[in-house]
Motif scaffolding. Structure first.
Motif, short mmCIF file in Angstrom:
data_model
loop_
_atom_site.label_atom_id
_atom_site.label_comp_id
_atom_site.label_asym_id
_atom_site.label_seq_id
_atom_site.Cartn_x
_atom_site.Cartn_y
_atom_site.Cartn_z
N ASN A 106 12.97 -46.47 31.80
CA ASN A 106 11.70 -46.46 32.53
C ASN A 106 11.57 -47.72 33.38
O ASN A 106 11.68 -48.84 32.88
CB ASN A 106 10.58 -46.39 31.49
N THR A 123 8.75 -47.97 35.62
CA THR A 123 7.38 -47.72 36.10
C THR A 123 7.32 -46.54 37.06
O THR A 123 8.34 -46.07 37.55
CB THR A 123 6.73 -48.96 36.75
N ARG A 143 -0.38 -50.14 31.71
CA ARG A 143 -0.04 -49.09 30.75
C ARG A 143 0.11 -47.74 31.44
O ARG A 143 1.02 -46.96 31.14
CB ARG A 143 -1.10 -49.00 29.67
N GLU A 144 -0.76 -47.45 32.41
CA GLU A 144 -0.67 -46.17 33.12
C GLU A 144 0.61 -46.07 33.94
O GLU A 144 1.23 -45.01 34.01
CB GLU A 144 -1.89 -46.00 34.03
N ALA A 182 3.24 -45.31 31.38
CA ALA A 182 3.04 -44.00 30.75
C ALA A 182 3.39 -42.86 31.70
O ALA A 182 3.97 -41.85 31.29
CB ALA A 182 1.60 -43.86 30.28
N GLN A 183 3.05 -43.00 32.98
CA GLN A 183 3.35 -41.92 33.93
C GLN A 183 4.86 -41.71 34.06
O GLN A 183 5.33 -40.57 34.07
CB GLN A 183 2.75 -42.24 35.30
N ALA A 228 7.08 -42.52 31.78
CA ALA A 228 7.52 -42.00 30.49
C ALA A 228 7.29 -40.49 30.40
O ALA A 228 8.13 -39.75 29.85
CB ALA A 228 6.78 -42.71 29.36
N GLN A 229 6.17 -40.02 30.93
CA GLN A 229 5.89 -38.58 30.93
C GLN A 229 6.94 -37.82 31.72
O GLN A 229 7.40 -36.75 31.30
CB GLN A 229 4.50 -38.32 31.51
N GLN A 279 1.61 -53.40 26.44
CA GLN A 279 1.34 -52.06 26.98
C GLN A 279 2.57 -51.16 26.84
O GLN A 279 2.45 -49.97 26.57
CB GLN A 279 0.91 -52.17 28.45
N GLN A 308 2.65 -49.82 23.40
CA GLN A 308 1.67 -48.77 23.18
C GLN A 308 2.19 -47.42 23.69
O GLN A 308 1.89 -46.37 23.13
CB GLN A 308 0.35 -49.11 23.87
N VAL A 309 2.97 -47.46 24.77
CA VAL A 309 3.54 -46.22 25.31
C VAL A 309 4.70 -45.72 24.46
O VAL A 309 4.98 -44.52 24.43
CB VAL A 309 3.98 -46.43 26.77
#
Length: 281
Positions: A152, A154, A169-170, A173-174, A176-177, A205, A208-209
Motif C-alpha cells: 500500500n 496510499t 487513515r482514509e 484505508a482506500q 487497502a480496500q 493510522q 488501525q487499518v
C-alpha cells in the motif's frame, strides 16, 4: 559497474515504442522535507507534474474496482520476531536485498519491468498507489502472478505526513480496500507517500487499518529525477549492500532500462533481490 550500452539501447528502443503507443506517465515522487516523529529528516523532493492535480483526500473517492474472479489471498512468509515497526533495512547476514517500487505509471512499462526481473529470477516489492489500481486493476494480479509482493502506497499519493489523522487513515484505508478487493488481502506493507519515514501519527493510522509494519528504505538512487539509466544503476550498485531496501519507481523509463544492469551488477556482488517479506523473514 558499467551499464551494457547494448542493453540500454534495446530497452530505450522498446520504451520509445511504448511511449508512441500510449505515452509514459511519470511515477510517484519521493519524500518531502517533513521530519518523522521518530526518524531523521528527509531532503525535499519536487513533486512530479502529474501529482499537481491529484484529488484531495476529502474529495469523493473513485469507485473501488470489483474483485477479479481469479483473485485469491497470497501467502506471505512469517516475519522475524524482532522485525521493527518501521523497516529501513533487513538483516545484513544474508546475501539478499529488496528492490521496492512505487507503483504507478504506464502498465506496459510496469509489465516490462516485471518481466525483466522474472527473467533473472528476481522478486520485487511493489507499493501500489490506489488510484493506479483503479485505472489498471489487472496489474495487481500480474504482480502477484510473477511471485512479487504487493503493498500500500496510499490512495492518491499526497503528502500524508502533513494530513490530519483522519485524512491520513482514509488515504491508507482506500488503497487497502482496493488491494483486498483485487487480491483478497490488504498486503503486509504500507509505505507513506511523499516521505521516506512515517510520523508517529501516520504509523498509528496505518496500524488501525491493519498494517503492523511500515516499509522505509536505506538506498535512494533518486530515479524520480530521471538522471539516466547509467546513473541510476551506478547509484544503486555503489550503495546497496546485504539487507538494503532500495526505493525505485515504476513509471520512469530510465529505471526500467537500468534494471538489467542493476540485477546483473548485484549478482556479481553475490546479492539477490527478494521480496521485503522474504528479506525480513
Amino acid at each position: 559497474m558499467t551499464v551494457d550500452r547494448r542493453s540500454v539501447l534495446r530497452s530505450a528502443s522498446r520504451l520509445a515504442a511504448l511511449s508512441a503507443a500510449g505515452g509514459l506517465v511519470a511515477a510517484c515522487g519521493g519524500p518531502s522535507a517533513d521530519r518523522g516523529a521518530d526518524g531523521p529528516s528527509v531532503a525535499a523532493r519536487p513533486q512530479p507534474a502529474h501529482l499537481a492535480g491529484s484529488p484531495s483526500p476529502s474529495a469523493s473517492p473513485s469507485p473501488a474496482p470489483s474483485p477479479s474472479p481469479s483473485a485469491t489471498p497470497f501467502a506471505l512468509p512469517p516475519l522475524a520476531p524482532d522485525t521493527p515497526q518501521e523497516v529501513v533495512t533487513g538483516p545484513h547476514s544474508r546475501p539478499q536485498l529488496a528492490l521496492t517500487f512505487h507503483g504507478q505509471g504506464d502498465p506496459a512499462i510496469a509489465t516490462a519491468l516485471l518481466e525483466t526481473a522474472e527473467q533473472r529470477g528476481a522478486r520485487l516489492t511493489v507499493l501500489a498507489v490506489g488510484s493506479w489500481l483503479d485505472e489498471q486493476p489487472q496489474i495487481a494480479q500480474r504482480i502477484l502472478s510473477g511471485g512479487h509482493e504487493l503493498g500500500n502506497h496510499t490512495q492518491n499519493h499526497l503528502d500524508i505526513c502533513a494530513m490530519p489523522a483522519d485524512q491520513a487513515r482514509e488515504e491508507i484505508a482506500q488503497c487497502a480496500q482496493r488491494l483486498e478487493r483485487l487480491t483478497g488481502s490488504i498486503g503486509r506493507w504500507f509505505r507513506p507517500s511523499a516521505a521516506q519515514y512515517a510520523t508517529r501519527t501516520v504509523k498509528e493510522q496505518a496500524q488501525q487499518v491493519g498494517y503492523a509494519h511500515v516499509l522505509s528504505f536505506d538506498v535512494d538512487p533518486r530515479d524520480y529525477a530521471d538522471p539516466g539509466p547509467e546513473t541510476v544503476a551506478r547509484r544503486v550498485l555503489q550503495t546497496a549492500a546485504a539487507g538494503s531496501v532500495v526505493a525505485l519507481h515504476m513509471g520512469h523509463p530510465g529505471t526500467v532500462t537500468a534494471l538489467p544492469a542493476i540485477l546483473d551488477g548485484l549478482a556479481e556482488q553475490g546479492l539477490h533481490a527478494v521480496t521485503a517479506s522474504e528479506l525480513c523473514a
